[in-house]
Design a protein around this motif. Structure first.
Motif, mmCIF file in Angstrom:
data_model
loop_
_atom_site.group_PDB
_atom_site.id
_atom_site.type_symbol
_atom_site.label_atom_id
_atom_site.label_comp_id
_atom_site.label_asym_id
_atom_site.label_seq_id
_atom_site.Cartn_x
_atom_site.Cartn_y
_atom_site.Cartn_z
ATOM 1 N N LYS A 11 37.608 -46.265 -0.126
ATOM 2 C CA LYS A 11 37.970 -46.623 -1.667
ATOM 3 C C LYS A 11 39.501 -46.310 -1.936
ATOM 4 C CE LYS A 11 33.307 -45.893 -3.208
ATOM 5 N NZ LYS A 11 32.340 -44.872 -4.326
ATOM 6 N N ARG A 12 39.877 -45.275 -1.695
ATOM 7 C CA ARG A 12 41.330 -44.779 -2.149
ATOM 8 C C ARG A 12 42.594 -45.456 -1.037
ATOM 9 N NH1 ARG A 12 41.799 -38.526 -1.730
ATOM 10 N NH2 ARG A 12 42.212 -39.259 0.303
ATOM 11 N N VAL A 23 32.187 -72.383 7.277
ATOM 12 C CA VAL A 23 32.401 -71.067 8.167
ATOM 13 C C VAL A 23 32.916 -70.292 6.976
ATOM 14 C CG1 VAL A 23 33.211 -69.939 9.831
ATOM 15 C CG2 VAL A 23 32.776 -72.508 10.291
ATOM 16 N N LEU A 24 32.133 -68.906 7.122
ATOM 17 C CA LEU A 24 32.834 -67.878 6.214
ATOM 18 C C LEU A 24 33.418 -66.757 7.164
ATOM 19 C CD1 LEU A 24 33.296 -66.419 3.368
ATOM 20 C CD2 LEU A 24 31.043 -65.260 3.694
ATOM 21 N N ASP A 25 34.693 -66.229 7.041
ATOM 22 C CA ASP A 25 35.426 -65.597 7.930
ATOM 23 C C ASP A 25 35.500 -64.242 6.891
ATOM 24 O OD1 ASP A 25 36.294 -63.905 9.716
ATOM 25 O OD2 ASP A 25 38.669 -65.055 9.480
ATOM 26 N N VAL A 26 34.555 -63.260 7.142
ATOM 27 C CA VAL A 26 34.579 -61.946 6.206
ATOM 28 C C VAL A 26 35.475 -60.908 6.795
ATOM 29 C CG1 VAL A 26 33.230 -60.119 5.389
ATOM 30 C CG2 VAL A 26 32.053 -62.277 5.713
ATOM 31 N N CYS A 27 36.127 -60.417 5.853
ATOM 32 C CA CYS A 27 37.461 -59.513 6.332
ATOM 33 C C CYS A 27 38.377 -60.281 7.245
ATOM 34 C CB CYS A 27 36.774 -58.181 6.983
ATOM 35 S SG CYS A 27 35.932 -57.275 6.016
ATOM 36 N N ALA A 28 38.673 -61.429 6.669
ATOM 37 C CA ALA A 28 39.563 -62.353 7.593
ATOM 38 C C ALA A 28 40.985 -61.833 7.995
ATOM 39 C CB ALA A 28 39.602 -63.452 6.761
ATOM 40 N N ALA A 51 37.844 -67.740 3.854
ATOM 41 C CA ALA A 51 38.198 -66.564 4.212
ATOM 42 C C ALA A 51 37.953 -65.689 3.020
ATOM 43 C CB ALA A 51 39.312 -66.291 4.694
ATOM 44 N N ILE A 52 37.383 -64.380 3.070
ATOM 45 C CA ILE A 52 37.364 -63.474 2.068
ATOM 46 C C ILE A 52 37.792 -62.095 2.766
ATOM 47 C CG2 ILE A 52 35.483 -64.449 0.676
ATOM 48 C CD1 ILE A 52 33.599 -62.373 1.830
ATOM 49 N N ASP A 53 38.532 -61.442 2.040
ATOM 50 C CA ASP A 53 39.148 -59.961 2.268
ATOM 51 C C ASP A 53 39.369 -59.125 0.933
ATOM 52 O OD1 ASP A 53 40.719 -58.989 5.281
ATOM 53 O OD2 ASP A 53 41.089 -58.007 3.708
ATOM 54 N N ARG A 54 39.682 -57.886 1.028
ATOM 55 C CA ARG A 54 39.962 -57.328 -0.208
ATOM 56 C C ARG A 54 41.358 -57.148 -0.127
ATOM 57 N NH1 ARG A 54 38.393 -50.856 0.517
ATOM 58 N NH2 ARG A 54 39.817 -50.835 -1.179
ATOM 59 N N SER A 55 41.963 -57.048 1.170
ATOM 60 C CA SER A 55 43.599 -56.889 1.070
ATOM 61 C C SER A 55 44.380 -58.182 0.973
ATOM 62 C CB SER A 55 43.996 -56.490 2.569
ATOM 63 O OG SER A 55 45.356 -56.321 2.594
ATOM 64 N N GLU A 56 44.865 -58.298 -0.203
ATOM 65 C CA GLU A 56 45.973 -59.319 -0.377
ATOM 66 C C GLU A 56 47.140 -59.455 0.399
ATOM 67 O OE1 GLU A 56 48.069 -61.697 -4.370
ATOM 68 O OE2 GLU A 56 47.004 -59.822 -4.643
ATOM 69 N N ILE A 63 40.129 -63.007 -2.828
ATOM 70 C CA ILE A 63 40.345 -61.664 -2.430
ATOM 71 C C ILE A 63 39.153 -60.890 -3.492
ATOM 72 C CG2 ILE A 63 42.036 -59.861 -2.888
ATOM 73 C CD1 ILE A 63 42.713 -61.982 -0.939
ATOM 74 N N CYS A 64 38.488 -60.189 -2.758
ATOM 75 C CA CYS A 64 37.184 -59.370 -3.274
ATOM 76 C C CYS A 64 36.923 -58.510 -2.424
ATOM 77 C CB CYS A 64 36.117 -60.482 -3.628
ATOM 78 S SG CYS A 64 35.596 -61.147 -2.246
ATOM 79 N N ASP A 65 35.995 -57.411 -2.874
ATOM 80 C CA ASP A 65 35.145 -56.472 -1.971
ATOM 81 C C ASP A 65 34.045 -57.243 -1.355
ATOM 82 O OD1 ASP A 65 33.280 -54.785 -1.351
ATOM 83 O OD2 ASP A 65 33.156 -53.756 -3.073
#
Length: 253
Positions: free
Chosen positions: A23-24, A68-73, A93-98, A119-121
């Motif tokens: 989380k941090r 196709v979905l690439d998780v933590c892309a 693509a989805i990823d939490r890191s912009e 960009i998301c959790d």
């Protein structure tokens, strides 16, 4: 080096031990490493990084117009490789890191490729049920709540759709495991100095080893996938179990 906790308790104990880091700290780590992530992995793998990627890509069947979905892309390595094979894929693509996705968008655009990005959790995937034909997840599961993300991936897959997973794993052999962690400790220090890693990345060296020690072997991860309702689960490993590819299918109703 201690044995990992029992499979039934693994997720609970992983979250208890690493949730604060997840989380941090992970955000700052990936902001730090984003500009040199791919180059550092190439060096740390002794030049084998492209072989790892091409071996994984070979396990993913594609056809025109598949979603196709690439998780933590991350830097979009998977999406780019798939679009080079089949330009008519619809890749998201989805990823939490912009920071990582910024690098990934730049890489795709430089090649004239389009990848949608969110960009998301990733533990809550913002897509409806039964939406994607393929879902991929590469080199990130060690930093996730595994059962939760696998459940979400199964939800967004169409019946008959396949999930393709790649990550560093905990080798089944204690001897290989000991040598593996010894090498990783050395190469993390060397690549950190070589690429002038910042404080966040340098302070994470112990975490990366600890996360592997509490992670899954190839057989254990197959069992986790089956417990989450996937069928036709198969696994392939490289380098005595240090790297593993899994394929799993969402059952037809």
């Amino acid at each position: 080096m201690s044995p990992p906790p029992p499979l039934a308790l693994r997720e609970e104990l992983r979250e208890k031990r690493f949730s604060t880091i997840w989380k941090r700290d992970l955000h700052d780590i990936f902001v730090d490493v984003a500009p040199y992530y791919d180059r550092a992995n190439f060096v740390a793998s002794l030049g084998l990084w492209n072989w790892f990627r091409s071996s994984f890509m070979a396990t993913i069947p594609v056809a025109p117009d598949l979603r196709v979905l690439d998780v933590c892309a991350g830097t979009n390595a998977v999406g780019i490789a798939l679009l080079k094979r089949e330009p008519n894929l619809k890749v998201h693509a989805i990823d939490r890191s912009e920071a990582m996705q910024t690098v990934g968008r730049q890489r795709a655009e430089a090649l004239g490729l389009h990848i949608d990005s969110t960009i998301c959790d990733v533990h809550t995937i913002p897509f409806p049920d039964n939406y994607f034909d393929r879902v991929t997840l590469q080199y990130a599961t060690r930093h996730l709540r595994v059962e939760e993300i696998f459940k979400e991936i199964r939800r967004v897959l169409k019946p008959g759709g396949s999930f393709h997973h790649c990550d560093m794993l905990r080798p089944g052999s204690p001897t290989v495991e000991k040598l593996y962690y010894g090498y990783l400790r050395s190469c993390l220090a060397i690549t950190g100095l070589l690429f002038r890693s910042g404080t966040a990345a340098m302070n994470a060296k112990k975490y990366f080893i600890d996360a592997l020690e509490m992670f899954y072997s190839a057989d254990e991860l197959s069992e986790v996938l089956r417990r989450q309702g996937f069928c036709d689960v198969s696994a392939k490993t490289l380098l005595a179990g240090m790297i593993g590819f899994h394929r799993a299918v969402k059952p037809q109703p």
